[in-house]
Design an enzyme around this catalytic site. Structure first.
Site, PDB file in Angstrom:
ATOM      1  N   GLY B 217       0.822  -1.202   0.000  1.00  0.00           N
ATOM      2  CA  GLY B 217       0.000   0.000   0.000  1.00  0.00           C
ATOM      3  C   GLY B 217       0.858   1.254   0.000  1.00  0.00           C
ATOM      4  O   GLY B 217       1.962   1.275  -0.568  1.00  0.00           O
ATOM      5  N   SER B 218       0.371   2.275   0.685  1.00  0.00           N
ATOM      6  CA  SER B 218       1.008   3.583   0.590  1.00  0.00           C
ATOM      7  C   SER B 218       2.407   3.640   1.197  1.00  0.00           C
ATOM      8  O   SER B 218       3.151   4.576   0.922  1.00  0.00           O
ATOM      9  CB  SER B 218       0.139   4.629   1.270  1.00  0.00           C
ATOM     10  OG  SER B 218      -1.127   4.620   0.663  1.00  0.00           O
TER      11      SER B 218
END
Lengths: 464, 486
Positions: B217-218
């Site tokens: 993810g981020s």
């Protein structure tokens, strides 16, 4: 036959036998003490009765031999004593691992059976003055042999062990009649073949350099084959079938000197095996286990073979030492797998020594067959010897993955009364025959008059 | 008849020869192979009969063998129960030792290692019973407990590293299991415990920190930023980058939107530092487009993606797929598509940035001692795995990550009096389930002593960065506090 010139008064070698016997007992006792030292750090309390018992038993046979068969082979008894004793030591050792001591232990039972076997052996030597007497019982032996072989199939007394039906149970006693059938059949084959060998070896036609028998002479081998097939199908025991059929073919070959019989025999047996393999999952499983005993699926099914191999590997060259290994991890460590058990604790050196003891036993048997003068004696001696060698091959070949595993006992060593009894009788018969073989020719025939037809100088005259 | 008897005796001799050969093959030629088979109970029992070395954390044994009165002679026990279950694994007669240090360091623990050869020989001469070696771990007890408490009942993993050395300070994977019943000598108990563990749908036996692959993810935006800085796509944290509400991806009909459907700054533009603070998808997506798949992949590889690392347990290699097309590169740049990583790998990313761009090879064993406490292998010299970014880039990235904690989505990782650098992440993995919550961080930012990666499975909230910040960041904070003694 070549006639050997023998000295006028050949030595009986009973003194040698006594010396070797004491050596064998010493080895067994040292092994017995080693087990307890390694297990408990003490010399076993029962060593005196065990030592005394062994000594008395072995000496009893020795004395009877001096009395009734002075020229008997001097090595057979010491070798048998050593093997029987080593088997006992391992059984005792496994008792210790199981915590079964005294009269509830397997070793105690085996000692009792050894005593009975020795008594039987003494009886055979005393009562059977001349092995040729057995010829009179050729067809009785046949009947007895067949009945014994097929007895485990009788409902109610037959007992299925590990998928093979080769045991019978009578009240509290259970035994493997096949062990005794071996002797009866060897007597029958010897008596029968000595009569019919001329026909079986002479008639026939030559194909590709082999003389093949006439169709109608195939009768006996076909009967033997059908019998083997019955054992295979109904008792589900490849080992017994192989043993009896192999014994018959070997004796047929010796009687007729015809290699074609061996070819026919092997062909017939291959057919039977292929049939059994395709028809019964029992055999497929055994073959599967034999090919890959270590696969996860096969270990799940039976880890016996793998455990035996691991045990032998754990022993390595020198062994773990008696009492210091873990032979009890293998199921049937005291019967079918007694060889791997001993191999684990005695190492490769020990296993080779054990194999050499058996080899020595068989070599004495062959020498007896070569030395004895009558055809029946020759056939019987070589037949009995071959049965021991072949049985050993089937069982040890099974546990060392030469052939698929089958349920036969290791002669003289496995736990089990019937096998012990039968093998001691075989040894006694060999002793009796060897006495004839080594005894100097008397000046005049005494007692039994030989049938001139079977005397060795009558040579077969080949027509082809 | 003597001729066939002689021939038959040759046959018998051949039978005996066969048996002699087969016996020799088993007991001499193949003996070692047979001994080494994993299912061989005799070998296992041999190992039991020897005192197996302990595994020590902070002076306390977390795995040790205690003498017992049965055929195995020693019972393996785990005094801390579940806390170190994935680190130690178990040592079971019924099952073996398939996991953890019991598996990976078996030769040291059992005493069979070649490094213990001299000791075995002297033991043989002096008659002393040979024992296995003791392992001192790098784990910090307080950090381990903080990580364990932080995860609570959630599934997930926490890894903490010393960025300067690569020493693993905490390694927790939830759910855990109790290694004691499986190691029981009561085979029924052991088998039952093992069956329960093996059939556990949550896979408690799995060390998620090193053997489970998650979409990062981020948190992966840090790697994208590193690549952009290293490649000169941007010059520093104040460089202006595109930040529209929706990024149009070439070649496809799909677009890459920001979670809140808002542009990241006025005029669809923003600065790199602000983009990281608010975890702007379109900004990093467009950096991904500019960089292309290969450069992203190369940067990830410099942080250790794709390397086979043994700590000594084997770490599953993390990966960025090869041959990415443009839209895939944009997706990968925000840690989606097929980018997969272990928590340890993300901890290494944070640690690498903390350590001036130098990623140190992680390790779990501090020193190896013999049974009588002589040191056999002392603390390993830190080994550099790679220089992932230049010290300048590392400084810029640190500045940005500090800003994430101070001004952005990672506020919950703040520790009073300590400068903390971090990055949140929310990783979609299954449309029907909540996303995984991530947090990577290190502290103190100006003198880093600990780097942490936290992942909480299904711990996020779809469409929001709050998962990483709310769920994962506090766990990382507690672990960092434990290490820093705050």
């Amino acid at each position: 036959m070549t006639t050997t010139v023998e000295p006028l008064n050949p030595p009986t070698r009973r003194g040698l036998e006594l010396a070797l016997l004491l050596g064998a007992i010493a080895i067994v006792l040292i092994a017995w003490i080693t087990v307890d030292l390694n297990r408990n750090g003490t010399v076993p309390a029962n060593i005196v009765p065990v030592a005394g018992g062994l000594f008395v038993l072995a000496l009893a046979v020795h004395v009877v031999l001096r009395w009734r068969a002075a020229y008997a082979d001097p090595l057979l008894l010491p070798v048998t004593t050593a093997l029987n004793g080593l088997g006992l030591v391992m059984i005792h050792r496994l008792d210790l691992a199981k915590g079964q001591l005294g009269t509830d232990g397997d070793a105690y039972r085996q000692i009792v059976w050894t005593a009975i076997a020795v008594a039987m052996s003494v009886a055979v030597i005393i009562l059977l003055r001349d092995h040729r007497l057995l010829r009179r019982f050729t067809y009785v032996s046949m009947a007895v042999g067949f009945i014994l072989l097929l007895l485990p199939l009788v409902p109610g007394i037959g007992l299925s062990v590990n998928g093979s039906q080769i045991w019978i149970k009578l009240g509290p006693l259970s035994f493997q009649p096949g062990e005794f059938a071996k002797i009866a059949l060897a007597i029958f084959f010897a008596g029968y073949l000595v009569q019919t060998r001329d026909v079986l070896s002479l008639a026939g036609r030559k194909v590709l350099g082999f003389t093949f028998p006439r169709g109608r002479d195939l009768g006996p081998i076909l009967v033997a084959w059908v019998l083997a097939l019955l054992i295979l199908v109904f008792e589900k025991d490849l080992g017994s079938a192989l043993l009896f059929f192999g014994l018959f073919v070997a004796m047929l070959y010796v009687a007729t000197e015809r290699v074609s019989w061996i070819a026919i025999g092997m062909l017939l047996f291959s057919v039977a095996v292929v049939f059994a393999l395709s028809a019964f999952t029992h055999f497929q499983k055994r073959v599967d286990l034999w090919l890959d005993p270590f696969s996860a699926a096969n270990l799940e099914r039976s880890n016996q073979l793998a455990n035996g191999l691991w045990g032998m590997a754990a022993g390595g060259l020198t062994g773990t030492g008696l009492g210091a290994g873990r032979p009890w991890l293998t199921s049937f460590a005291e019967s079918d797998f007694i060889y791997p058990s001993l191999a684990e604790e005695l190492g490769l050196y020990g296993s080779i020594a054990i194999l050499l003891l058996y080899l020595l036993f068989c070599e004495r048997g062959v020498r007896t067959a070569l030395g004895v003068r009558d055809g029946f004696g020759k056939l019987l001696a070589v037949g009995l010897t071959f049965s021991v060698a072949f049985q050993l091959f089937i069982v040890i070949g099974g546990v060392t993955r030469v052939i698929p595993l089958t349920g036969l006992t290791t002669p003289f060593m496995s736990l089990g009364g019937s096998a012990l009894l039968a093998n001691w009788i075989i040894m006694s018969l060999l002793l009796r025959i060897s006495d004839q073989a080594r005894r100097p020719l008397p000046d005049a025939p005494v007692g039994i008059v030989d049938d001139p037809a079977e005397a060795e100088p009558t040579q077969v005259v080949r027509l082809s | 008849m003597n001729t066939p008897i002689r021939r038959l005796s040759v046959v018998m001799a051949a039978l005996f020869t066969t048996l002699l050969v087969s016996t020799t093959l088993i007991q001499f030629v193949q003996a070692k192979t047979l001994d080494a088979m994993p299912a061989n109970k005799r070998t296992i029992l041999d190992n039991y009969a020897r005192e197996r070395g302990s595994i020590i954390v902070g002076g306390q044994a977390v795995a040790k063998s205690v003498p017992v009165e049965d055929q195995y002679q020693f019972l393996r026990t785990y005094p801390q129960g579940k806390l170190y279950s994935q680190v130690t694994g178990f040592y079971s007669y019924a099952v073996g030792a398939p996991y953890g240090l019991e598996h990976a360091s078996d030769d040291l623990l059992s005493g069979n290692s070649d490094t213990l050869f001299v000791r075995r020989v002297t033991d043989l001469i002096t008659g002393r019973k040979t024992a296995g070696a003791t392992l001192d771990l790098t784990i910090n007890v307080k950090a381990q407990k903080a990580a364990d408490q932080g995860l609570g009942k959630s599934r997930g993993a926490v890894v903490a590293l010393d960025p300067r050395t690569g020493a693993i300070l905490a390694m927790v994977s939830h759910p855990q299991f109790d290694p004691n019943p499986i190691s029981s000598h009561d085979l029924a108990t052991a088998s039952k415990a093992w069956e329960a563990l093996a059939s556990d749908p949550n896979k408690a036996f799995l060390n998620r920190s090193i053997n489970e692959l998650y979409p990062p993810g981020s948190t992966f935006k840090v790697v994208t930023a590193a690549a952009a800085l290293e490649e000169g796509v941007v010059t520093d944290e104040n460089s202006v980058v595109p930040g529209p509400a929706v990024l149009d991806l070439p070649l496809t009909d799909t677009n890459l939107p920001n979670e809140n459907r808002q542009p990241c700054g006025p005029g669809d533009k923003t600065t790199l530092i602000h983009a990281l603070e608010i975890s702007c998808n379109t900004a990093f997506g467009s950096l991904g487009l500019q960089l292309g798949g290969e450069k992203l992949r190369a940067q990830a590889a410099k942080f250790g993606f794709g390397d086979v690392i043994q700590i000594p347990m084997r770490v599953t290699p993390s990966s960025v797929p090869a041959d990415l097309n443009a839209p895939q590169a944009a997706q990968s740049a925000i840690g989606q598509y097929e980018v997969k990583t272990t928590p340890l790998q993300m901890a290494m990313v944070a640690a690498g940035i903390a350590n001036q761009g130098r990623v140190m090879t992680p390790y779990l064993i501090d020193q190896v001692r013999s049974a009588n406490l002589d040191v056999i292998q002392s603390t390993p010299e830190p080994v550099e795995l790679s220089q992932a970014v230049s010290p300048q880039t590392a400084d810029i990235l640190t500045k940005m990550m500090v800003s994430v904690v101070d001004n952005g989505s990672g506020a919950r990782a703040q520790i009073p009096g300590v400068k903390v650098a971090g990055k949140t992440g929310t990783a979609q993995h299954d449309l029907g389930k909540p996303p995984h919550a991530w947090f990577i961080s290190f502290a103190p930012a100006d003198n880093p002593q600990v780097a942490v990666a936290v992942v909480v499975e299904d711990g996020g909230v779809t469409g929001s960065e709050v998962g990483g910040g709310r769920i994962a960041a506090p766990i990382a904070r507690e672990v960092m506090k434990a290490v820093l003694g705050k």
